[in-house]
Design an enzyme around this catalytic site. Structure first.
Site, PDB file in Angstrom:
ATOM      1  N   GLY A 182       0.827  -1.219   0.000  1.00 20.52           N
ATOM      2  CA  GLY A 182       0.000   0.000   0.000  1.00 20.52           C
ATOM      3  C   GLY A 182       0.853   1.258   0.000  1.00 20.52           C
ATOM      4  O   GLY A 182       0.589   2.199   0.747  1.00 20.52           O
TER       5      GLY A 182
ATOM      6  N   TYR B  75     -11.927  -1.929  12.530  1.00 20.94           N
ATOM      7  CA  TYR B  75     -10.524  -1.463  12.406  1.00 20.94           C
ATOM      8  C   TYR B  75      -9.735  -1.830  13.667  1.00 20.94           C
ATOM      9  O   TYR B  75      -8.607  -2.343  13.585  1.00 20.94           O
ATOM     10  CB  TYR B  75     -10.549   0.045  12.188  1.00 20.94           C
TER      11      TYR B  75
ATOM     12  N   LYS C 138      -6.417  -4.245  13.981  1.00 18.09           N
ATOM     13  CA  LYS C 138      -5.126  -3.724  14.457  1.00 18.09           C
ATOM     14  C   LYS C 138      -4.675  -4.435  15.735  1.00 18.09           C
ATOM     15  O   LYS C 138      -3.483  -4.636  15.957  1.00 18.09           O
ATOM     16  CB  LYS C 138      -5.205  -2.208  14.656  1.00 18.09           C
TER      17      LYS C 138
HETATM   18  P1  NAP Z   1      -3.882   5.648   3.179  1.00 16.57           P
HETATM   19  O1  NAP Z   1      -3.381   7.005   2.836  1.00 16.57           O
HETATM   20  O2  NAP Z   1      -5.310   5.343   2.926  1.00 16.57           O
HETATM   21  O3  NAP Z   1      -2.950   4.556   2.497  1.00 16.57           O
HETATM   22  C1  NAP Z   1      -3.220   3.182   2.565  1.00 16.57           C
HETATM   23  C2  NAP Z   1      -2.805   2.573   1.267  1.00 16.57           C
HETATM   24  O4  NAP Z   1      -3.110   1.153   1.286  1.00 16.57           O
HETATM   25  C3  NAP Z   1      -3.572   3.179   0.092  1.00 16.57           C
HETATM   26  O5  NAP Z   1      -2.692   3.471  -0.937  1.00 16.57           O
HETATM   27  C4  NAP Z   1      -4.519   2.043  -0.282  1.00 16.57           C
HETATM   28  O6  NAP Z   1      -4.947   2.054  -1.625  1.00 16.57           O
HETATM   29  C5  NAP Z   1      -3.666   0.831   0.023  1.00 16.57           C
HETATM   30  N1  NAP Z   1      -4.491  -0.365   0.026  1.00 16.57           N
HETATM   31  C6  NAP Z   1      -5.754  -0.518   0.485  1.00 16.57           C
HETATM   32  N2  NAP Z   1      -6.192  -1.745   0.267  1.00 16.57           N
HETATM   33  C7  NAP Z   1      -5.194  -2.412  -0.370  1.00 16.57           C
HETATM   34  C8  NAP Z   1      -5.055  -3.733  -0.854  1.00 16.57           C
HETATM   35  N3  NAP Z   1      -6.047  -4.632  -0.721  1.00 16.57           N
HETATM   36  N4  NAP Z   1      -3.898  -4.086  -1.467  1.00 16.57           N
HETATM   37  C9  NAP Z   1      -2.895  -3.196  -1.613  1.00 16.57           C
HETATM   38  N5  NAP Z   1      -2.972  -1.922  -1.149  1.00 16.57           N
HETATM   39  C10 NAP Z   1      -4.103  -1.545  -0.537  1.00 16.57           C
HETATM   40  O7  NAP Z   1      -3.630   5.355   4.729  1.00 16.57           O
HETATM   41  P2  NAP Z   1      -2.440   5.788   5.708  1.00 16.57           P
HETATM   42  O8  NAP Z   1      -2.996   6.784   6.655  1.00 16.57           O
HETATM   43  O9  NAP Z   1      -1.196   6.084   4.940  1.00 16.57           O
HETATM   44  O10 NAP Z   1      -2.296   4.430   6.524  1.00 16.57           O
HETATM   45  C11 NAP Z   1      -1.259   3.491   6.284  1.00 16.57           C
HETATM   46  C12 NAP Z   1      -1.300   2.457   7.404  1.00 16.57           C
HETATM   47  O11 NAP Z   1      -1.127   3.099   8.665  1.00 16.57           O
HETATM   48  C13 NAP Z   1      -2.639   1.718   7.477  1.00 16.57           C
HETATM   49  O12 NAP Z   1      -2.418   0.367   7.828  1.00 16.57           O
HETATM   50  C14 NAP Z   1      -3.349   2.436   8.607  1.00 16.57           C
HETATM   51  O13 NAP Z   1      -4.318   1.635   9.214  1.00 16.57           O
HETATM   52  C15 NAP Z   1      -2.186   2.758   9.525  1.00 16.57           C
HETATM   53  N6  NAP Z   1      -2.476   3.859  10.429  1.00 16.57           N
HETATM   54  C16 NAP Z   1      -2.731   5.119   9.982  1.00 16.57           C
HETATM   55  C17 NAP Z   1      -2.992   6.144  10.887  1.00 16.57           C
HETATM   56  C18 NAP Z   1      -3.247   7.544  10.467  1.00 16.57           C
HETATM   57  O14 NAP Z   1      -3.533   8.376  11.342  1.00 16.57           O
HETATM   58  N7  NAP Z   1      -3.178   7.891   9.196  1.00 16.57           N
HETATM   59  C19 NAP Z   1      -3.019   5.858  12.252  1.00 16.57           C
HETATM   60  C20 NAP Z   1      -2.777   4.573  12.682  1.00 16.57           C
HETATM   61  C21 NAP Z   1      -2.483   3.572  11.761  1.00 16.57           C
HETATM   62  P3  NAP Z   1      -6.394   2.753  -1.964  1.00 16.57           P
HETATM   63  O15 NAP Z   1      -6.166   4.212  -1.741  1.00 16.57           O
HETATM   64  O16 NAP Z   1      -6.662   2.353  -3.356  1.00 16.57           O
HETATM   65  O17 NAP Z   1      -7.390   2.163  -0.964  1.00 16.57           O
END
Ligand code: NAP
Length: 246
Positions: free
Chosen positions: A8, A154, A158
């Site tokens: 991702g 979610y 996690k």
């Molecule tokens: P994001 O901007 O939505 O990025 C997540 C990426 O994963 C997107 O590019 C998404 O593609 C891709 N993805 C989704 N489903 C997929 C699949 N089946 N196969 C391959 N790729 C896939 O989110 P982020 O905020 O950067 O989060 C990244 C990680 O950190 C996640 O695991 C999230 O739960 C964790 N996290 C984030 C936060 C926060 O505050 N942002 C906090 C705690 C944990 P699409 O856009 O096409 O869906």
């Protein structure tokens, strides 16, 4: 040259992590969801990785699909020779209060956030065990540690990742493979851009540092965890939340 895969990685935290690993000298696999827009974004991330003088490829693959992950790992091993770092970052949210959450909302989040970690660790883990070396970092969340209203699905995914991280650390430790997790708090990315002002203000009020985190602040910790400086760190969950809870 060592090789790193980030799932991702076409935007947000994943894009920042793979670019940081490129800067650290790793050859890079930029995994993305197999849609046209994700592939386009991933190509731009790949070009930024290459600007650090390393080899980089884009590998579109839906990481919730077991067989597709098996093929991706096989292809990467064949092309790069080794797989030294795996960052399980791909994730989605489909928020809603438990009373209103549909089975589809629950299953979709578990498939992408949780099953993907099994899919990738199963196949990359066996490569790393045979190599007798490797580093895995899984993206958990404070929601998996403390729970979060509106995120039953979610939080479940996690929390599972934390259990998977500790179990894999115990199973793979004797083979020279370190497995850790990071648990980010509120990080500014496309995922959190969808929150309402009310949700954002509620988060800020409980953060000691009174600000959101940045993607670079996550990438820096991941870079440390996969480095030789963290060679005796395994099975740990590092919270990166500006002091959300202490
Ligand atoms: P994001 O901007 O939505 O990025 C997540 C990426 O994963 C997107 O590019 C998404 O593609 C891709 N993805 C989704 N489903 C997929 C699949 N089946 N196969 C391959 N790729 C896939 O989110 P982020 O905020 O950067 O989060 C990244 C990680 O950190 C996640 O695991 C999230 O739960 C964790 N996290 C984030 C936060 C926060 O505050 N942002 C906090 C705690 C944990 P699409 O856009 O096409 O869906």
């Amino acid at each position: 040259m060592a090789t790193a895969i980030v799932t991702g990685a076409s935007q947000g935290i994943g894009a920042c992590i793979i670019k940081r690993l490129a800067k650290d000298g790793y050859d890079c696999v930029v995994n993305c969801y197999p849609s046209d827009s994700d592939k386009e974004n991933a190509e731009a991330v790949k070009a930024e990785c290459e600007s650090f003088g390393v080899k980089a490829i884009v590998y579109p693959c839906d990481v919730s699909k077991y067989d597709d992950c098996e093929k991706m790992v096989k292809d990467i091993k064949a092309e790069f020779g080794s797989i030294d770092v795996l960052v399980n970052n791909a994730g989605i949210t489909k928020d809603g209060l438990l009373a209103r959450m549909s089975e589809e909302q629950y299953d979709a989040v578990i498939a992408v956030n949780q099953k993907s970690v099994f899919n990738m660790m199963k196949h990359v883990g066996s490569v790393m065990m045979r190599q007798r070396s490797g580093k895995v970092v899984n993206l958990a969340s404070v929601a998996g540690v403390y729970g979060n209203p509106g995120q039953f699905n979610y939080s479940a995914s996690k929390a599972a990742i934390i259990g998977m991280t500790k179990t894999a650390a115990k199973e793979l430790g004797s083979r020279g493979v370190n497995v850790n997790a990071v648990a980010p708090g509120f990080i500014k990315t496309p995922m959190t851009d969808t929150l309402t002002d009310e949700q954002r203000n509620a988060m800020l009020s409980v953060i000691a540092m009174k600000r959101y985190g940045t993607v670079d602040e996550i990438a820096g910790v991941v870079s440390f965890l996969v480095s030789d400086d963290a060679s005796y760190v395994t099975g740990q969950v590092i919270e990166i939340s500006g002091g959300l809870s202490m």
